[in-house]
Design a protein around this motif. Structure first.
Motif, PDB file in Angstrom:
ATOM      1  N   UNK A 120     -26.802 -67.809 -81.539  1.00 34.41           N
ATOM      2  CA  UNK A 120     -27.959 -68.701 -81.664  1.00 34.41           C
ATOM      3  C   UNK A 120     -28.963 -68.445 -80.545  1.00 34.41           C
ATOM      4  N   UNK A 121     -28.482 -68.254 -79.342  1.00 34.33           N
ATOM      5  CA  UNK A 121     -29.399 -68.003 -78.219  1.00 34.33           C
ATOM      6  C   UNK A 121     -30.102 -66.657 -78.365  1.00 34.33           C
ATOM      7  N   UNK A 122     -29.406 -65.660 -78.894  1.00 29.20           N
ATOM      8  CA  UNK A 122     -30.038 -64.366 -79.183  1.00 29.20           C
ATOM      9  C   UNK A 122     -31.139 -64.524 -80.236  1.00 29.20           C
ATOM     10  N   UNK A 123     -30.861 -65.325 -81.246  1.00 29.91           N
ATOM     11  CA  UNK A 123     -31.840 -65.591 -82.312  1.00 29.91           C
ATOM     12  C   UNK A 123     -33.072 -66.274 -81.725  1.00 29.91           C
ATOM     13  N   UNK A 124     -32.832 -67.278 -80.905  1.00 25.01           N
ATOM     14  CA  UNK A 124     -33.932 -68.007 -80.264  1.00 25.01           C
ATOM     15  C   UNK A 124     -34.772 -67.064 -79.398  1.00 25.01           C
ATOM     16  N   UNK A 125     -34.125 -66.234 -78.602  1.00 21.82           N
ATOM     17  CA  UNK A 125     -34.856 -65.293 -77.745  1.00 21.82           C
ATOM     18  C   UNK A 125     -35.719 -64.337 -78.570  1.00 21.82           C
ATOM     19  N   UNK A 126     -35.183 -63.839 -79.659  1.00 18.34           N
ATOM     20  CA  UNK A 126     -35.945 -62.933 -80.523  1.00 18.34           C
ATOM     21  C   UNK A 126     -37.156 -63.644 -81.107  1.00 18.34           C
ATOM     22  N   UNK A 127     -36.966 -64.875 -81.544  1.00 16.75           N
ATOM     23  CA  UNK A 127     -38.053 -65.668 -82.114  1.00 16.75           C
ATOM     24  C   UNK A 127     -39.148 -65.923 -81.079  1.00 16.75           C
ATOM     25  N   UNK A 128     -38.753 -66.319 -79.883  1.00 18.65           N
ATOM     26  CA  UNK A 128     -39.724 -66.712 -78.859  1.00 18.65           C
ATOM     27  C   UNK A 128     -40.473 -65.538 -78.236  1.00 18.65           C
ATOM     28  N   UNK A 129     -39.887 -64.359 -78.234  1.00 15.94           N
ATOM     29  CA  UNK A 129     -40.548 -63.214 -77.599  1.00 15.94           C
ATOM     30  C   UNK A 129     -41.378 -62.384 -78.571  1.00 15.94           C
ATOM     31  N   UNK A 130     -41.193 -62.581 -79.861  1.00 14.13           N
ATOM     32  CA  UNK A 130     -41.961 -61.824 -80.857  1.00 14.13           C
ATOM     33  C   UNK A 130     -43.356 -62.423 -81.006  1.00 14.13           C
ATOM     34  N   UNK A 131     -44.305 -61.576 -81.392  1.00 14.72           N
ATOM     35  CA  UNK A 131     -45.672 -62.024 -81.624  1.00 14.72           C
ATOM     36  C   UNK A 131     -46.139 -61.554 -82.992  1.00 14.72           C
ATOM     37  N   UNK A 132     -46.978 -62.359 -83.610  1.00 18.82           N
ATOM     38  CA  UNK A 132     -47.534 -62.036 -84.914  1.00 18.82           C
ATOM     39  C   UNK A 132     -48.347 -60.752 -84.831  1.00 18.82           C
ATOM     40  N   UNK A 133     -48.115 -59.829 -85.757  1.00 17.32           N
ATOM     41  CA  UNK A 133     -48.787 -58.534 -85.755  1.00 17.32           C
ATOM     42  C   UNK A 133     -50.149 -58.553 -86.438  1.00 17.32           C
ATOM     43  N   UNK A 134     -50.428 -59.575 -87.232  1.00 13.84           N
ATOM     44  CA  UNK A 134     -51.717 -59.650 -87.919  1.00 13.84           C
ATOM     45  C   UNK A 134     -51.866 -58.540 -88.942  1.00 13.84           C
ATOM     46  N   UNK A 135     -53.082 -58.020 -89.097  1.00 14.48           N
ATOM     47  CA  UNK A 135     -53.335 -56.927 -90.035  1.00 14.48           C
ATOM     48  C   UNK A 135     -52.960 -57.294 -91.458  1.00 14.48           C
ATOM     49  N   UNK A 136     -52.251 -56.402 -92.111  1.00 13.51           N
ATOM     50  CA  UNK A 136     -51.866 -56.640 -93.512  1.00 13.51           C
ATOM     51  C   UNK A 136     -51.011 -57.893 -93.643  1.00 13.51           C
ATOM     52  N   UNK A 137     -50.310 -58.246 -92.574  1.00 14.35           N
ATOM     53  CA  UNK A 137     -49.468 -59.449 -92.605  1.00 14.35           C
ATOM     54  C   UNK A 137     -50.322 -60.715 -92.636  1.00 14.35           C
ATOM     55  N   UNK A 138     -51.487 -60.678 -92.007  1.00 14.41           N
ATOM     56  CA  UNK A 138     -52.379 -61.850 -92.014  1.00 14.41           C
ATOM     57  C   UNK A 138     -52.841 -62.161 -93.436  1.00 14.41           C
TER      58      UNK A 138
END
Length: 146
Positions: A120-138
């Motif tokens: 769970x803590x690994x999952x939380x860390x991955x979630x909190x450190x990632x940033x939205x890439x924008x572009x086609x994903x936006x």
């Protein structure tokens, strides 16, 4: 939206201990943690807790939110009923990173009966450190919001 790193956490009765561990972990990283409970083990209704946390994020009071229940599924569904919320349930760090990078998720859901504390803590860390890439994903996020 607030300028501080502020995150709301909530759960049902099945995930109190894991939620508290997550709260301590996040606080140690410098986040202002708003833990809205519950604090006692009596049976409670996850839709109420998912909605309350989601409203804190949707209002801008908190930048992100993490919700937990037995599987993570029910509380995630309740959170997603609040306009402006994009919450995904994750049981691995890769998915948690991807929901932020590709889906601009502003909430994470975890199943306390699915993953242990370390995962769970690994999952939380991955979630909190990632940033939205924008572009086609936006474009795709805009389609979800529409």
């Amino acid at each position: 939206m607030t300028a501080t790193k502020r995150i709301v956490l909530s759960s049902d009765h099945a995930a109190i201990e894991l939620r508290q561990a997550v709260a301590n972990h996040i606080a140690a990283q410098g986040w202002d943690v708003v833990d809205i409970g519950p604090t006692t083990p009596e049976s409670t209704h996850y839709p109420l807790h998912g909605k309350a946390a989601a409203q804190s994020v949707a209002s801008g009071d908190c930048q992100l939110g993490i919700v937990l229940c037995g599987t993570g599924q029910g509380i995630m569904m309740a959170a997603n009923k609040v306009p402006g919320i994009r919450c995904g349930v994750c049981s691995d760090a890769f998915s948690a990173r991807m929901i932020r990078q590709h889906n601009d998720a502003n909430m994470l859901s975890i199943g306390a009966r699915v993953v242990g504390e370390g995962q769970a803590l690994d999952i939380v860390d991955a979630f909190l450190t990632a940033e939205f890439e924008g572009g086609r994903h936006a474009t795709r996020v805009d389609m979800i919001e529409a």
